[in-house]
Design an enzyme around this catalytic site. Structure first.
Site, PDB file in Angstrom:
ATOM      1  N   LYS A 249     -16.378  11.805  40.032  1.00 39.80           N
ATOM      2  CA  LYS A 249     -17.762  12.239  39.723  1.00 39.80           C
ATOM      3  C   LYS A 249     -18.166  13.701  39.978  1.00 39.80           C
ATOM      4  O   LYS A 249     -18.860  13.935  39.040  1.00 39.80           O
ATOM      5  CB  LYS A 249     -18.878  11.340  40.462  1.00 39.80           C
ATOM      6  CG  LYS A 249     -18.545  11.310  41.917  1.00 39.80           C
ATOM      7  CD  LYS A 249     -19.416  12.430  42.487  1.00 39.80           C
ATOM      8  CE  LYS A 249     -19.434  12.746  44.075  1.00 39.80           C
ATOM      9  NZ  LYS A 249     -20.404  13.388  44.670  1.00 39.80           N
TER      10      LYS A 249
ATOM     11  N   THR B  77     -25.289  13.091  41.625  1.00 40.94           N
ATOM     12  CA  THR B  77     -24.598  14.475  41.477  1.00 40.94           C
ATOM     13  C   THR B  77     -24.757  15.458  40.262  1.00 40.94           C
ATOM     14  O   THR B  77     -24.702  16.423  40.361  1.00 40.94           O
ATOM     15  CB  THR B  77     -23.164  14.145  41.810  1.00 40.94           C
ATOM     16  OG1 THR B  77     -22.960  13.328  42.823  1.00 40.94           O
ATOM     17  CG2 THR B  77     -22.536  15.607  42.015  1.00 40.94           C
TER      18      THR B  77
END
Length: 331
Positions: free
Chosen positions: A191, A248
């Site tokens: 990610k 994120t």
């Protein structure tokens, strides 16, 4: 119970404070002796986590073996590429009965291995049931100020995952248990690459459509790699997957998104990372995952595009155009 936290960055410090506030006796190990003395004197990590005071049950150590020897649980919060080196310093320490909880996110550059694999390889006396990871959408800036956060504790041993869940669980830090450590580690590591891509889109000035596409198709890349490595397909829809990916890619706290944003504005990788005090794990993870996906035959076009922009000096606009004009596919 005594707990050792290895690594005095923002996340290691946050978890050390959280555990000490729960009543555990915590030793926070800092790699640099001078920094350890500073932390001990100030009772605060003013460099990485200003304003968060250390509870009285938190001690700072400069000797790693002293921190670990009497601990029943060891939390590994060093940068991902330093995990092996750090674990090797524990060679010869009696690890019987200890639980090792890795919270660093990344894939080892030289080997392409997940960090739980690195720990087991560096410390062969450990059993896999002694190793867990704690991943999920959890910025230190928010956790340290008791803002609601939810994460996942994963281990190949259900008993270990539940034990870690119990140790870390607080009223504002909710922990779920999972036995798919492979899927959790892959999702929580990759990610960061997708967040760099999202940041690049921000830097260029693209809108919500582009960000949504990056998150969605990035999740597809994570899913493919996880499946190829033996992870459960359902894990990517959980906290370490879509949860951590969203936070994120969107958050102003995200170092990986920031790196991408600066690249999108035309700055060089060296210039951006050279002025940062903390590590953006996605940079080296991009290199590691490109190698790994090539070896496994997994298609990861966003990851490959980020790699081209970071390391091959491919112009951002050209890289984005190549990505957008790939051969049409079925979803």
């Amino acid at each position: 119970m005594k707990i050792a936290v290895l690594g005095a960055g923002s996340w290691g410090t946050t978890l050390a404070v959280l555990l000490a506030e729960k009543g555990y006796t915590v030793s926070l190990w800092a790699h640099r002796s001078r920094f350890a003395r500073e932390l001990s004197a100030k009772r605060e990590n003013s460099r990485y986590l200003p304003g968060v005071r250390f509870p009285s049950s938190l001690a700072v150590e400069s000797e790693i073996r002293d921190a670990v020897c009497s601990a029943a649980m060891v939390v590994v919060a060093v940068p991902s590429q330093a995990v092996r080196e750090t674990m090797l310093q524990l060679t010869g320490v009696d690890l019987h009965g200890k639980v090792i909880v890795n919270v660093a996110k990344g894939i080892e550059l030289e080997t392409g291995k997940r960090l739980s694999q690195v720990i087991l390889e560096a410390l062969p006396s450990l059993d896999a049931s002694q190793v867990a990871v704690l991943y999920g959408p959890s910025h230190a800036e928010e956790v340290s100020r008791h803002q609601p956060t939810t994460v996942v504790a994963a281990s190949s041993s259900r008993a270990t995952a539940l034990h870690v869940q119990d140790v870390f669980l607080t009223r504002m830090f909710r922990v779920y248990a999972n036995t798919d450590i492979v899927g959790v580690e892959v999702a929580g590591s990759v990610k960061n690459i997708i967040a760099i891509a999202a940041g690049i889109a921000d830097g260029i000035g693209y809108g919500d459509n582009a960000k949504a596409a990056i998150i969605t198709r990035g999740l597809a890349e994570i899913s493919r790699l996880s499946a190829a490595m033996g992870g459960d397909a359902m894990t990517v829809s959980g906290l370490s997957g879509i949860g951590d990916l969203v936070v994120t890619c969107l958050s102003q706290h995200s170092r990986n998104r920031y790196v991408g944003e600066q690249i999108g504005k035309g700055r060089s990788l060296e210039e951006v990372t050279g002025e940062m005090s903390m590590i953006a794990e996605g940079v080296l993870t991009t290199r590691a995952v490109v190698r790994l996906s090539s070896r496994l035959g997994v298609e990861m076009p966003i990851t490959e595009t980020v790699h081209a922009m970071l390391f091959d000096n491919k112009p951002v606009e050209e890289a984005i155009l190549d990505l957008m004009t790939r051969e049409p596919k079925e979803e």
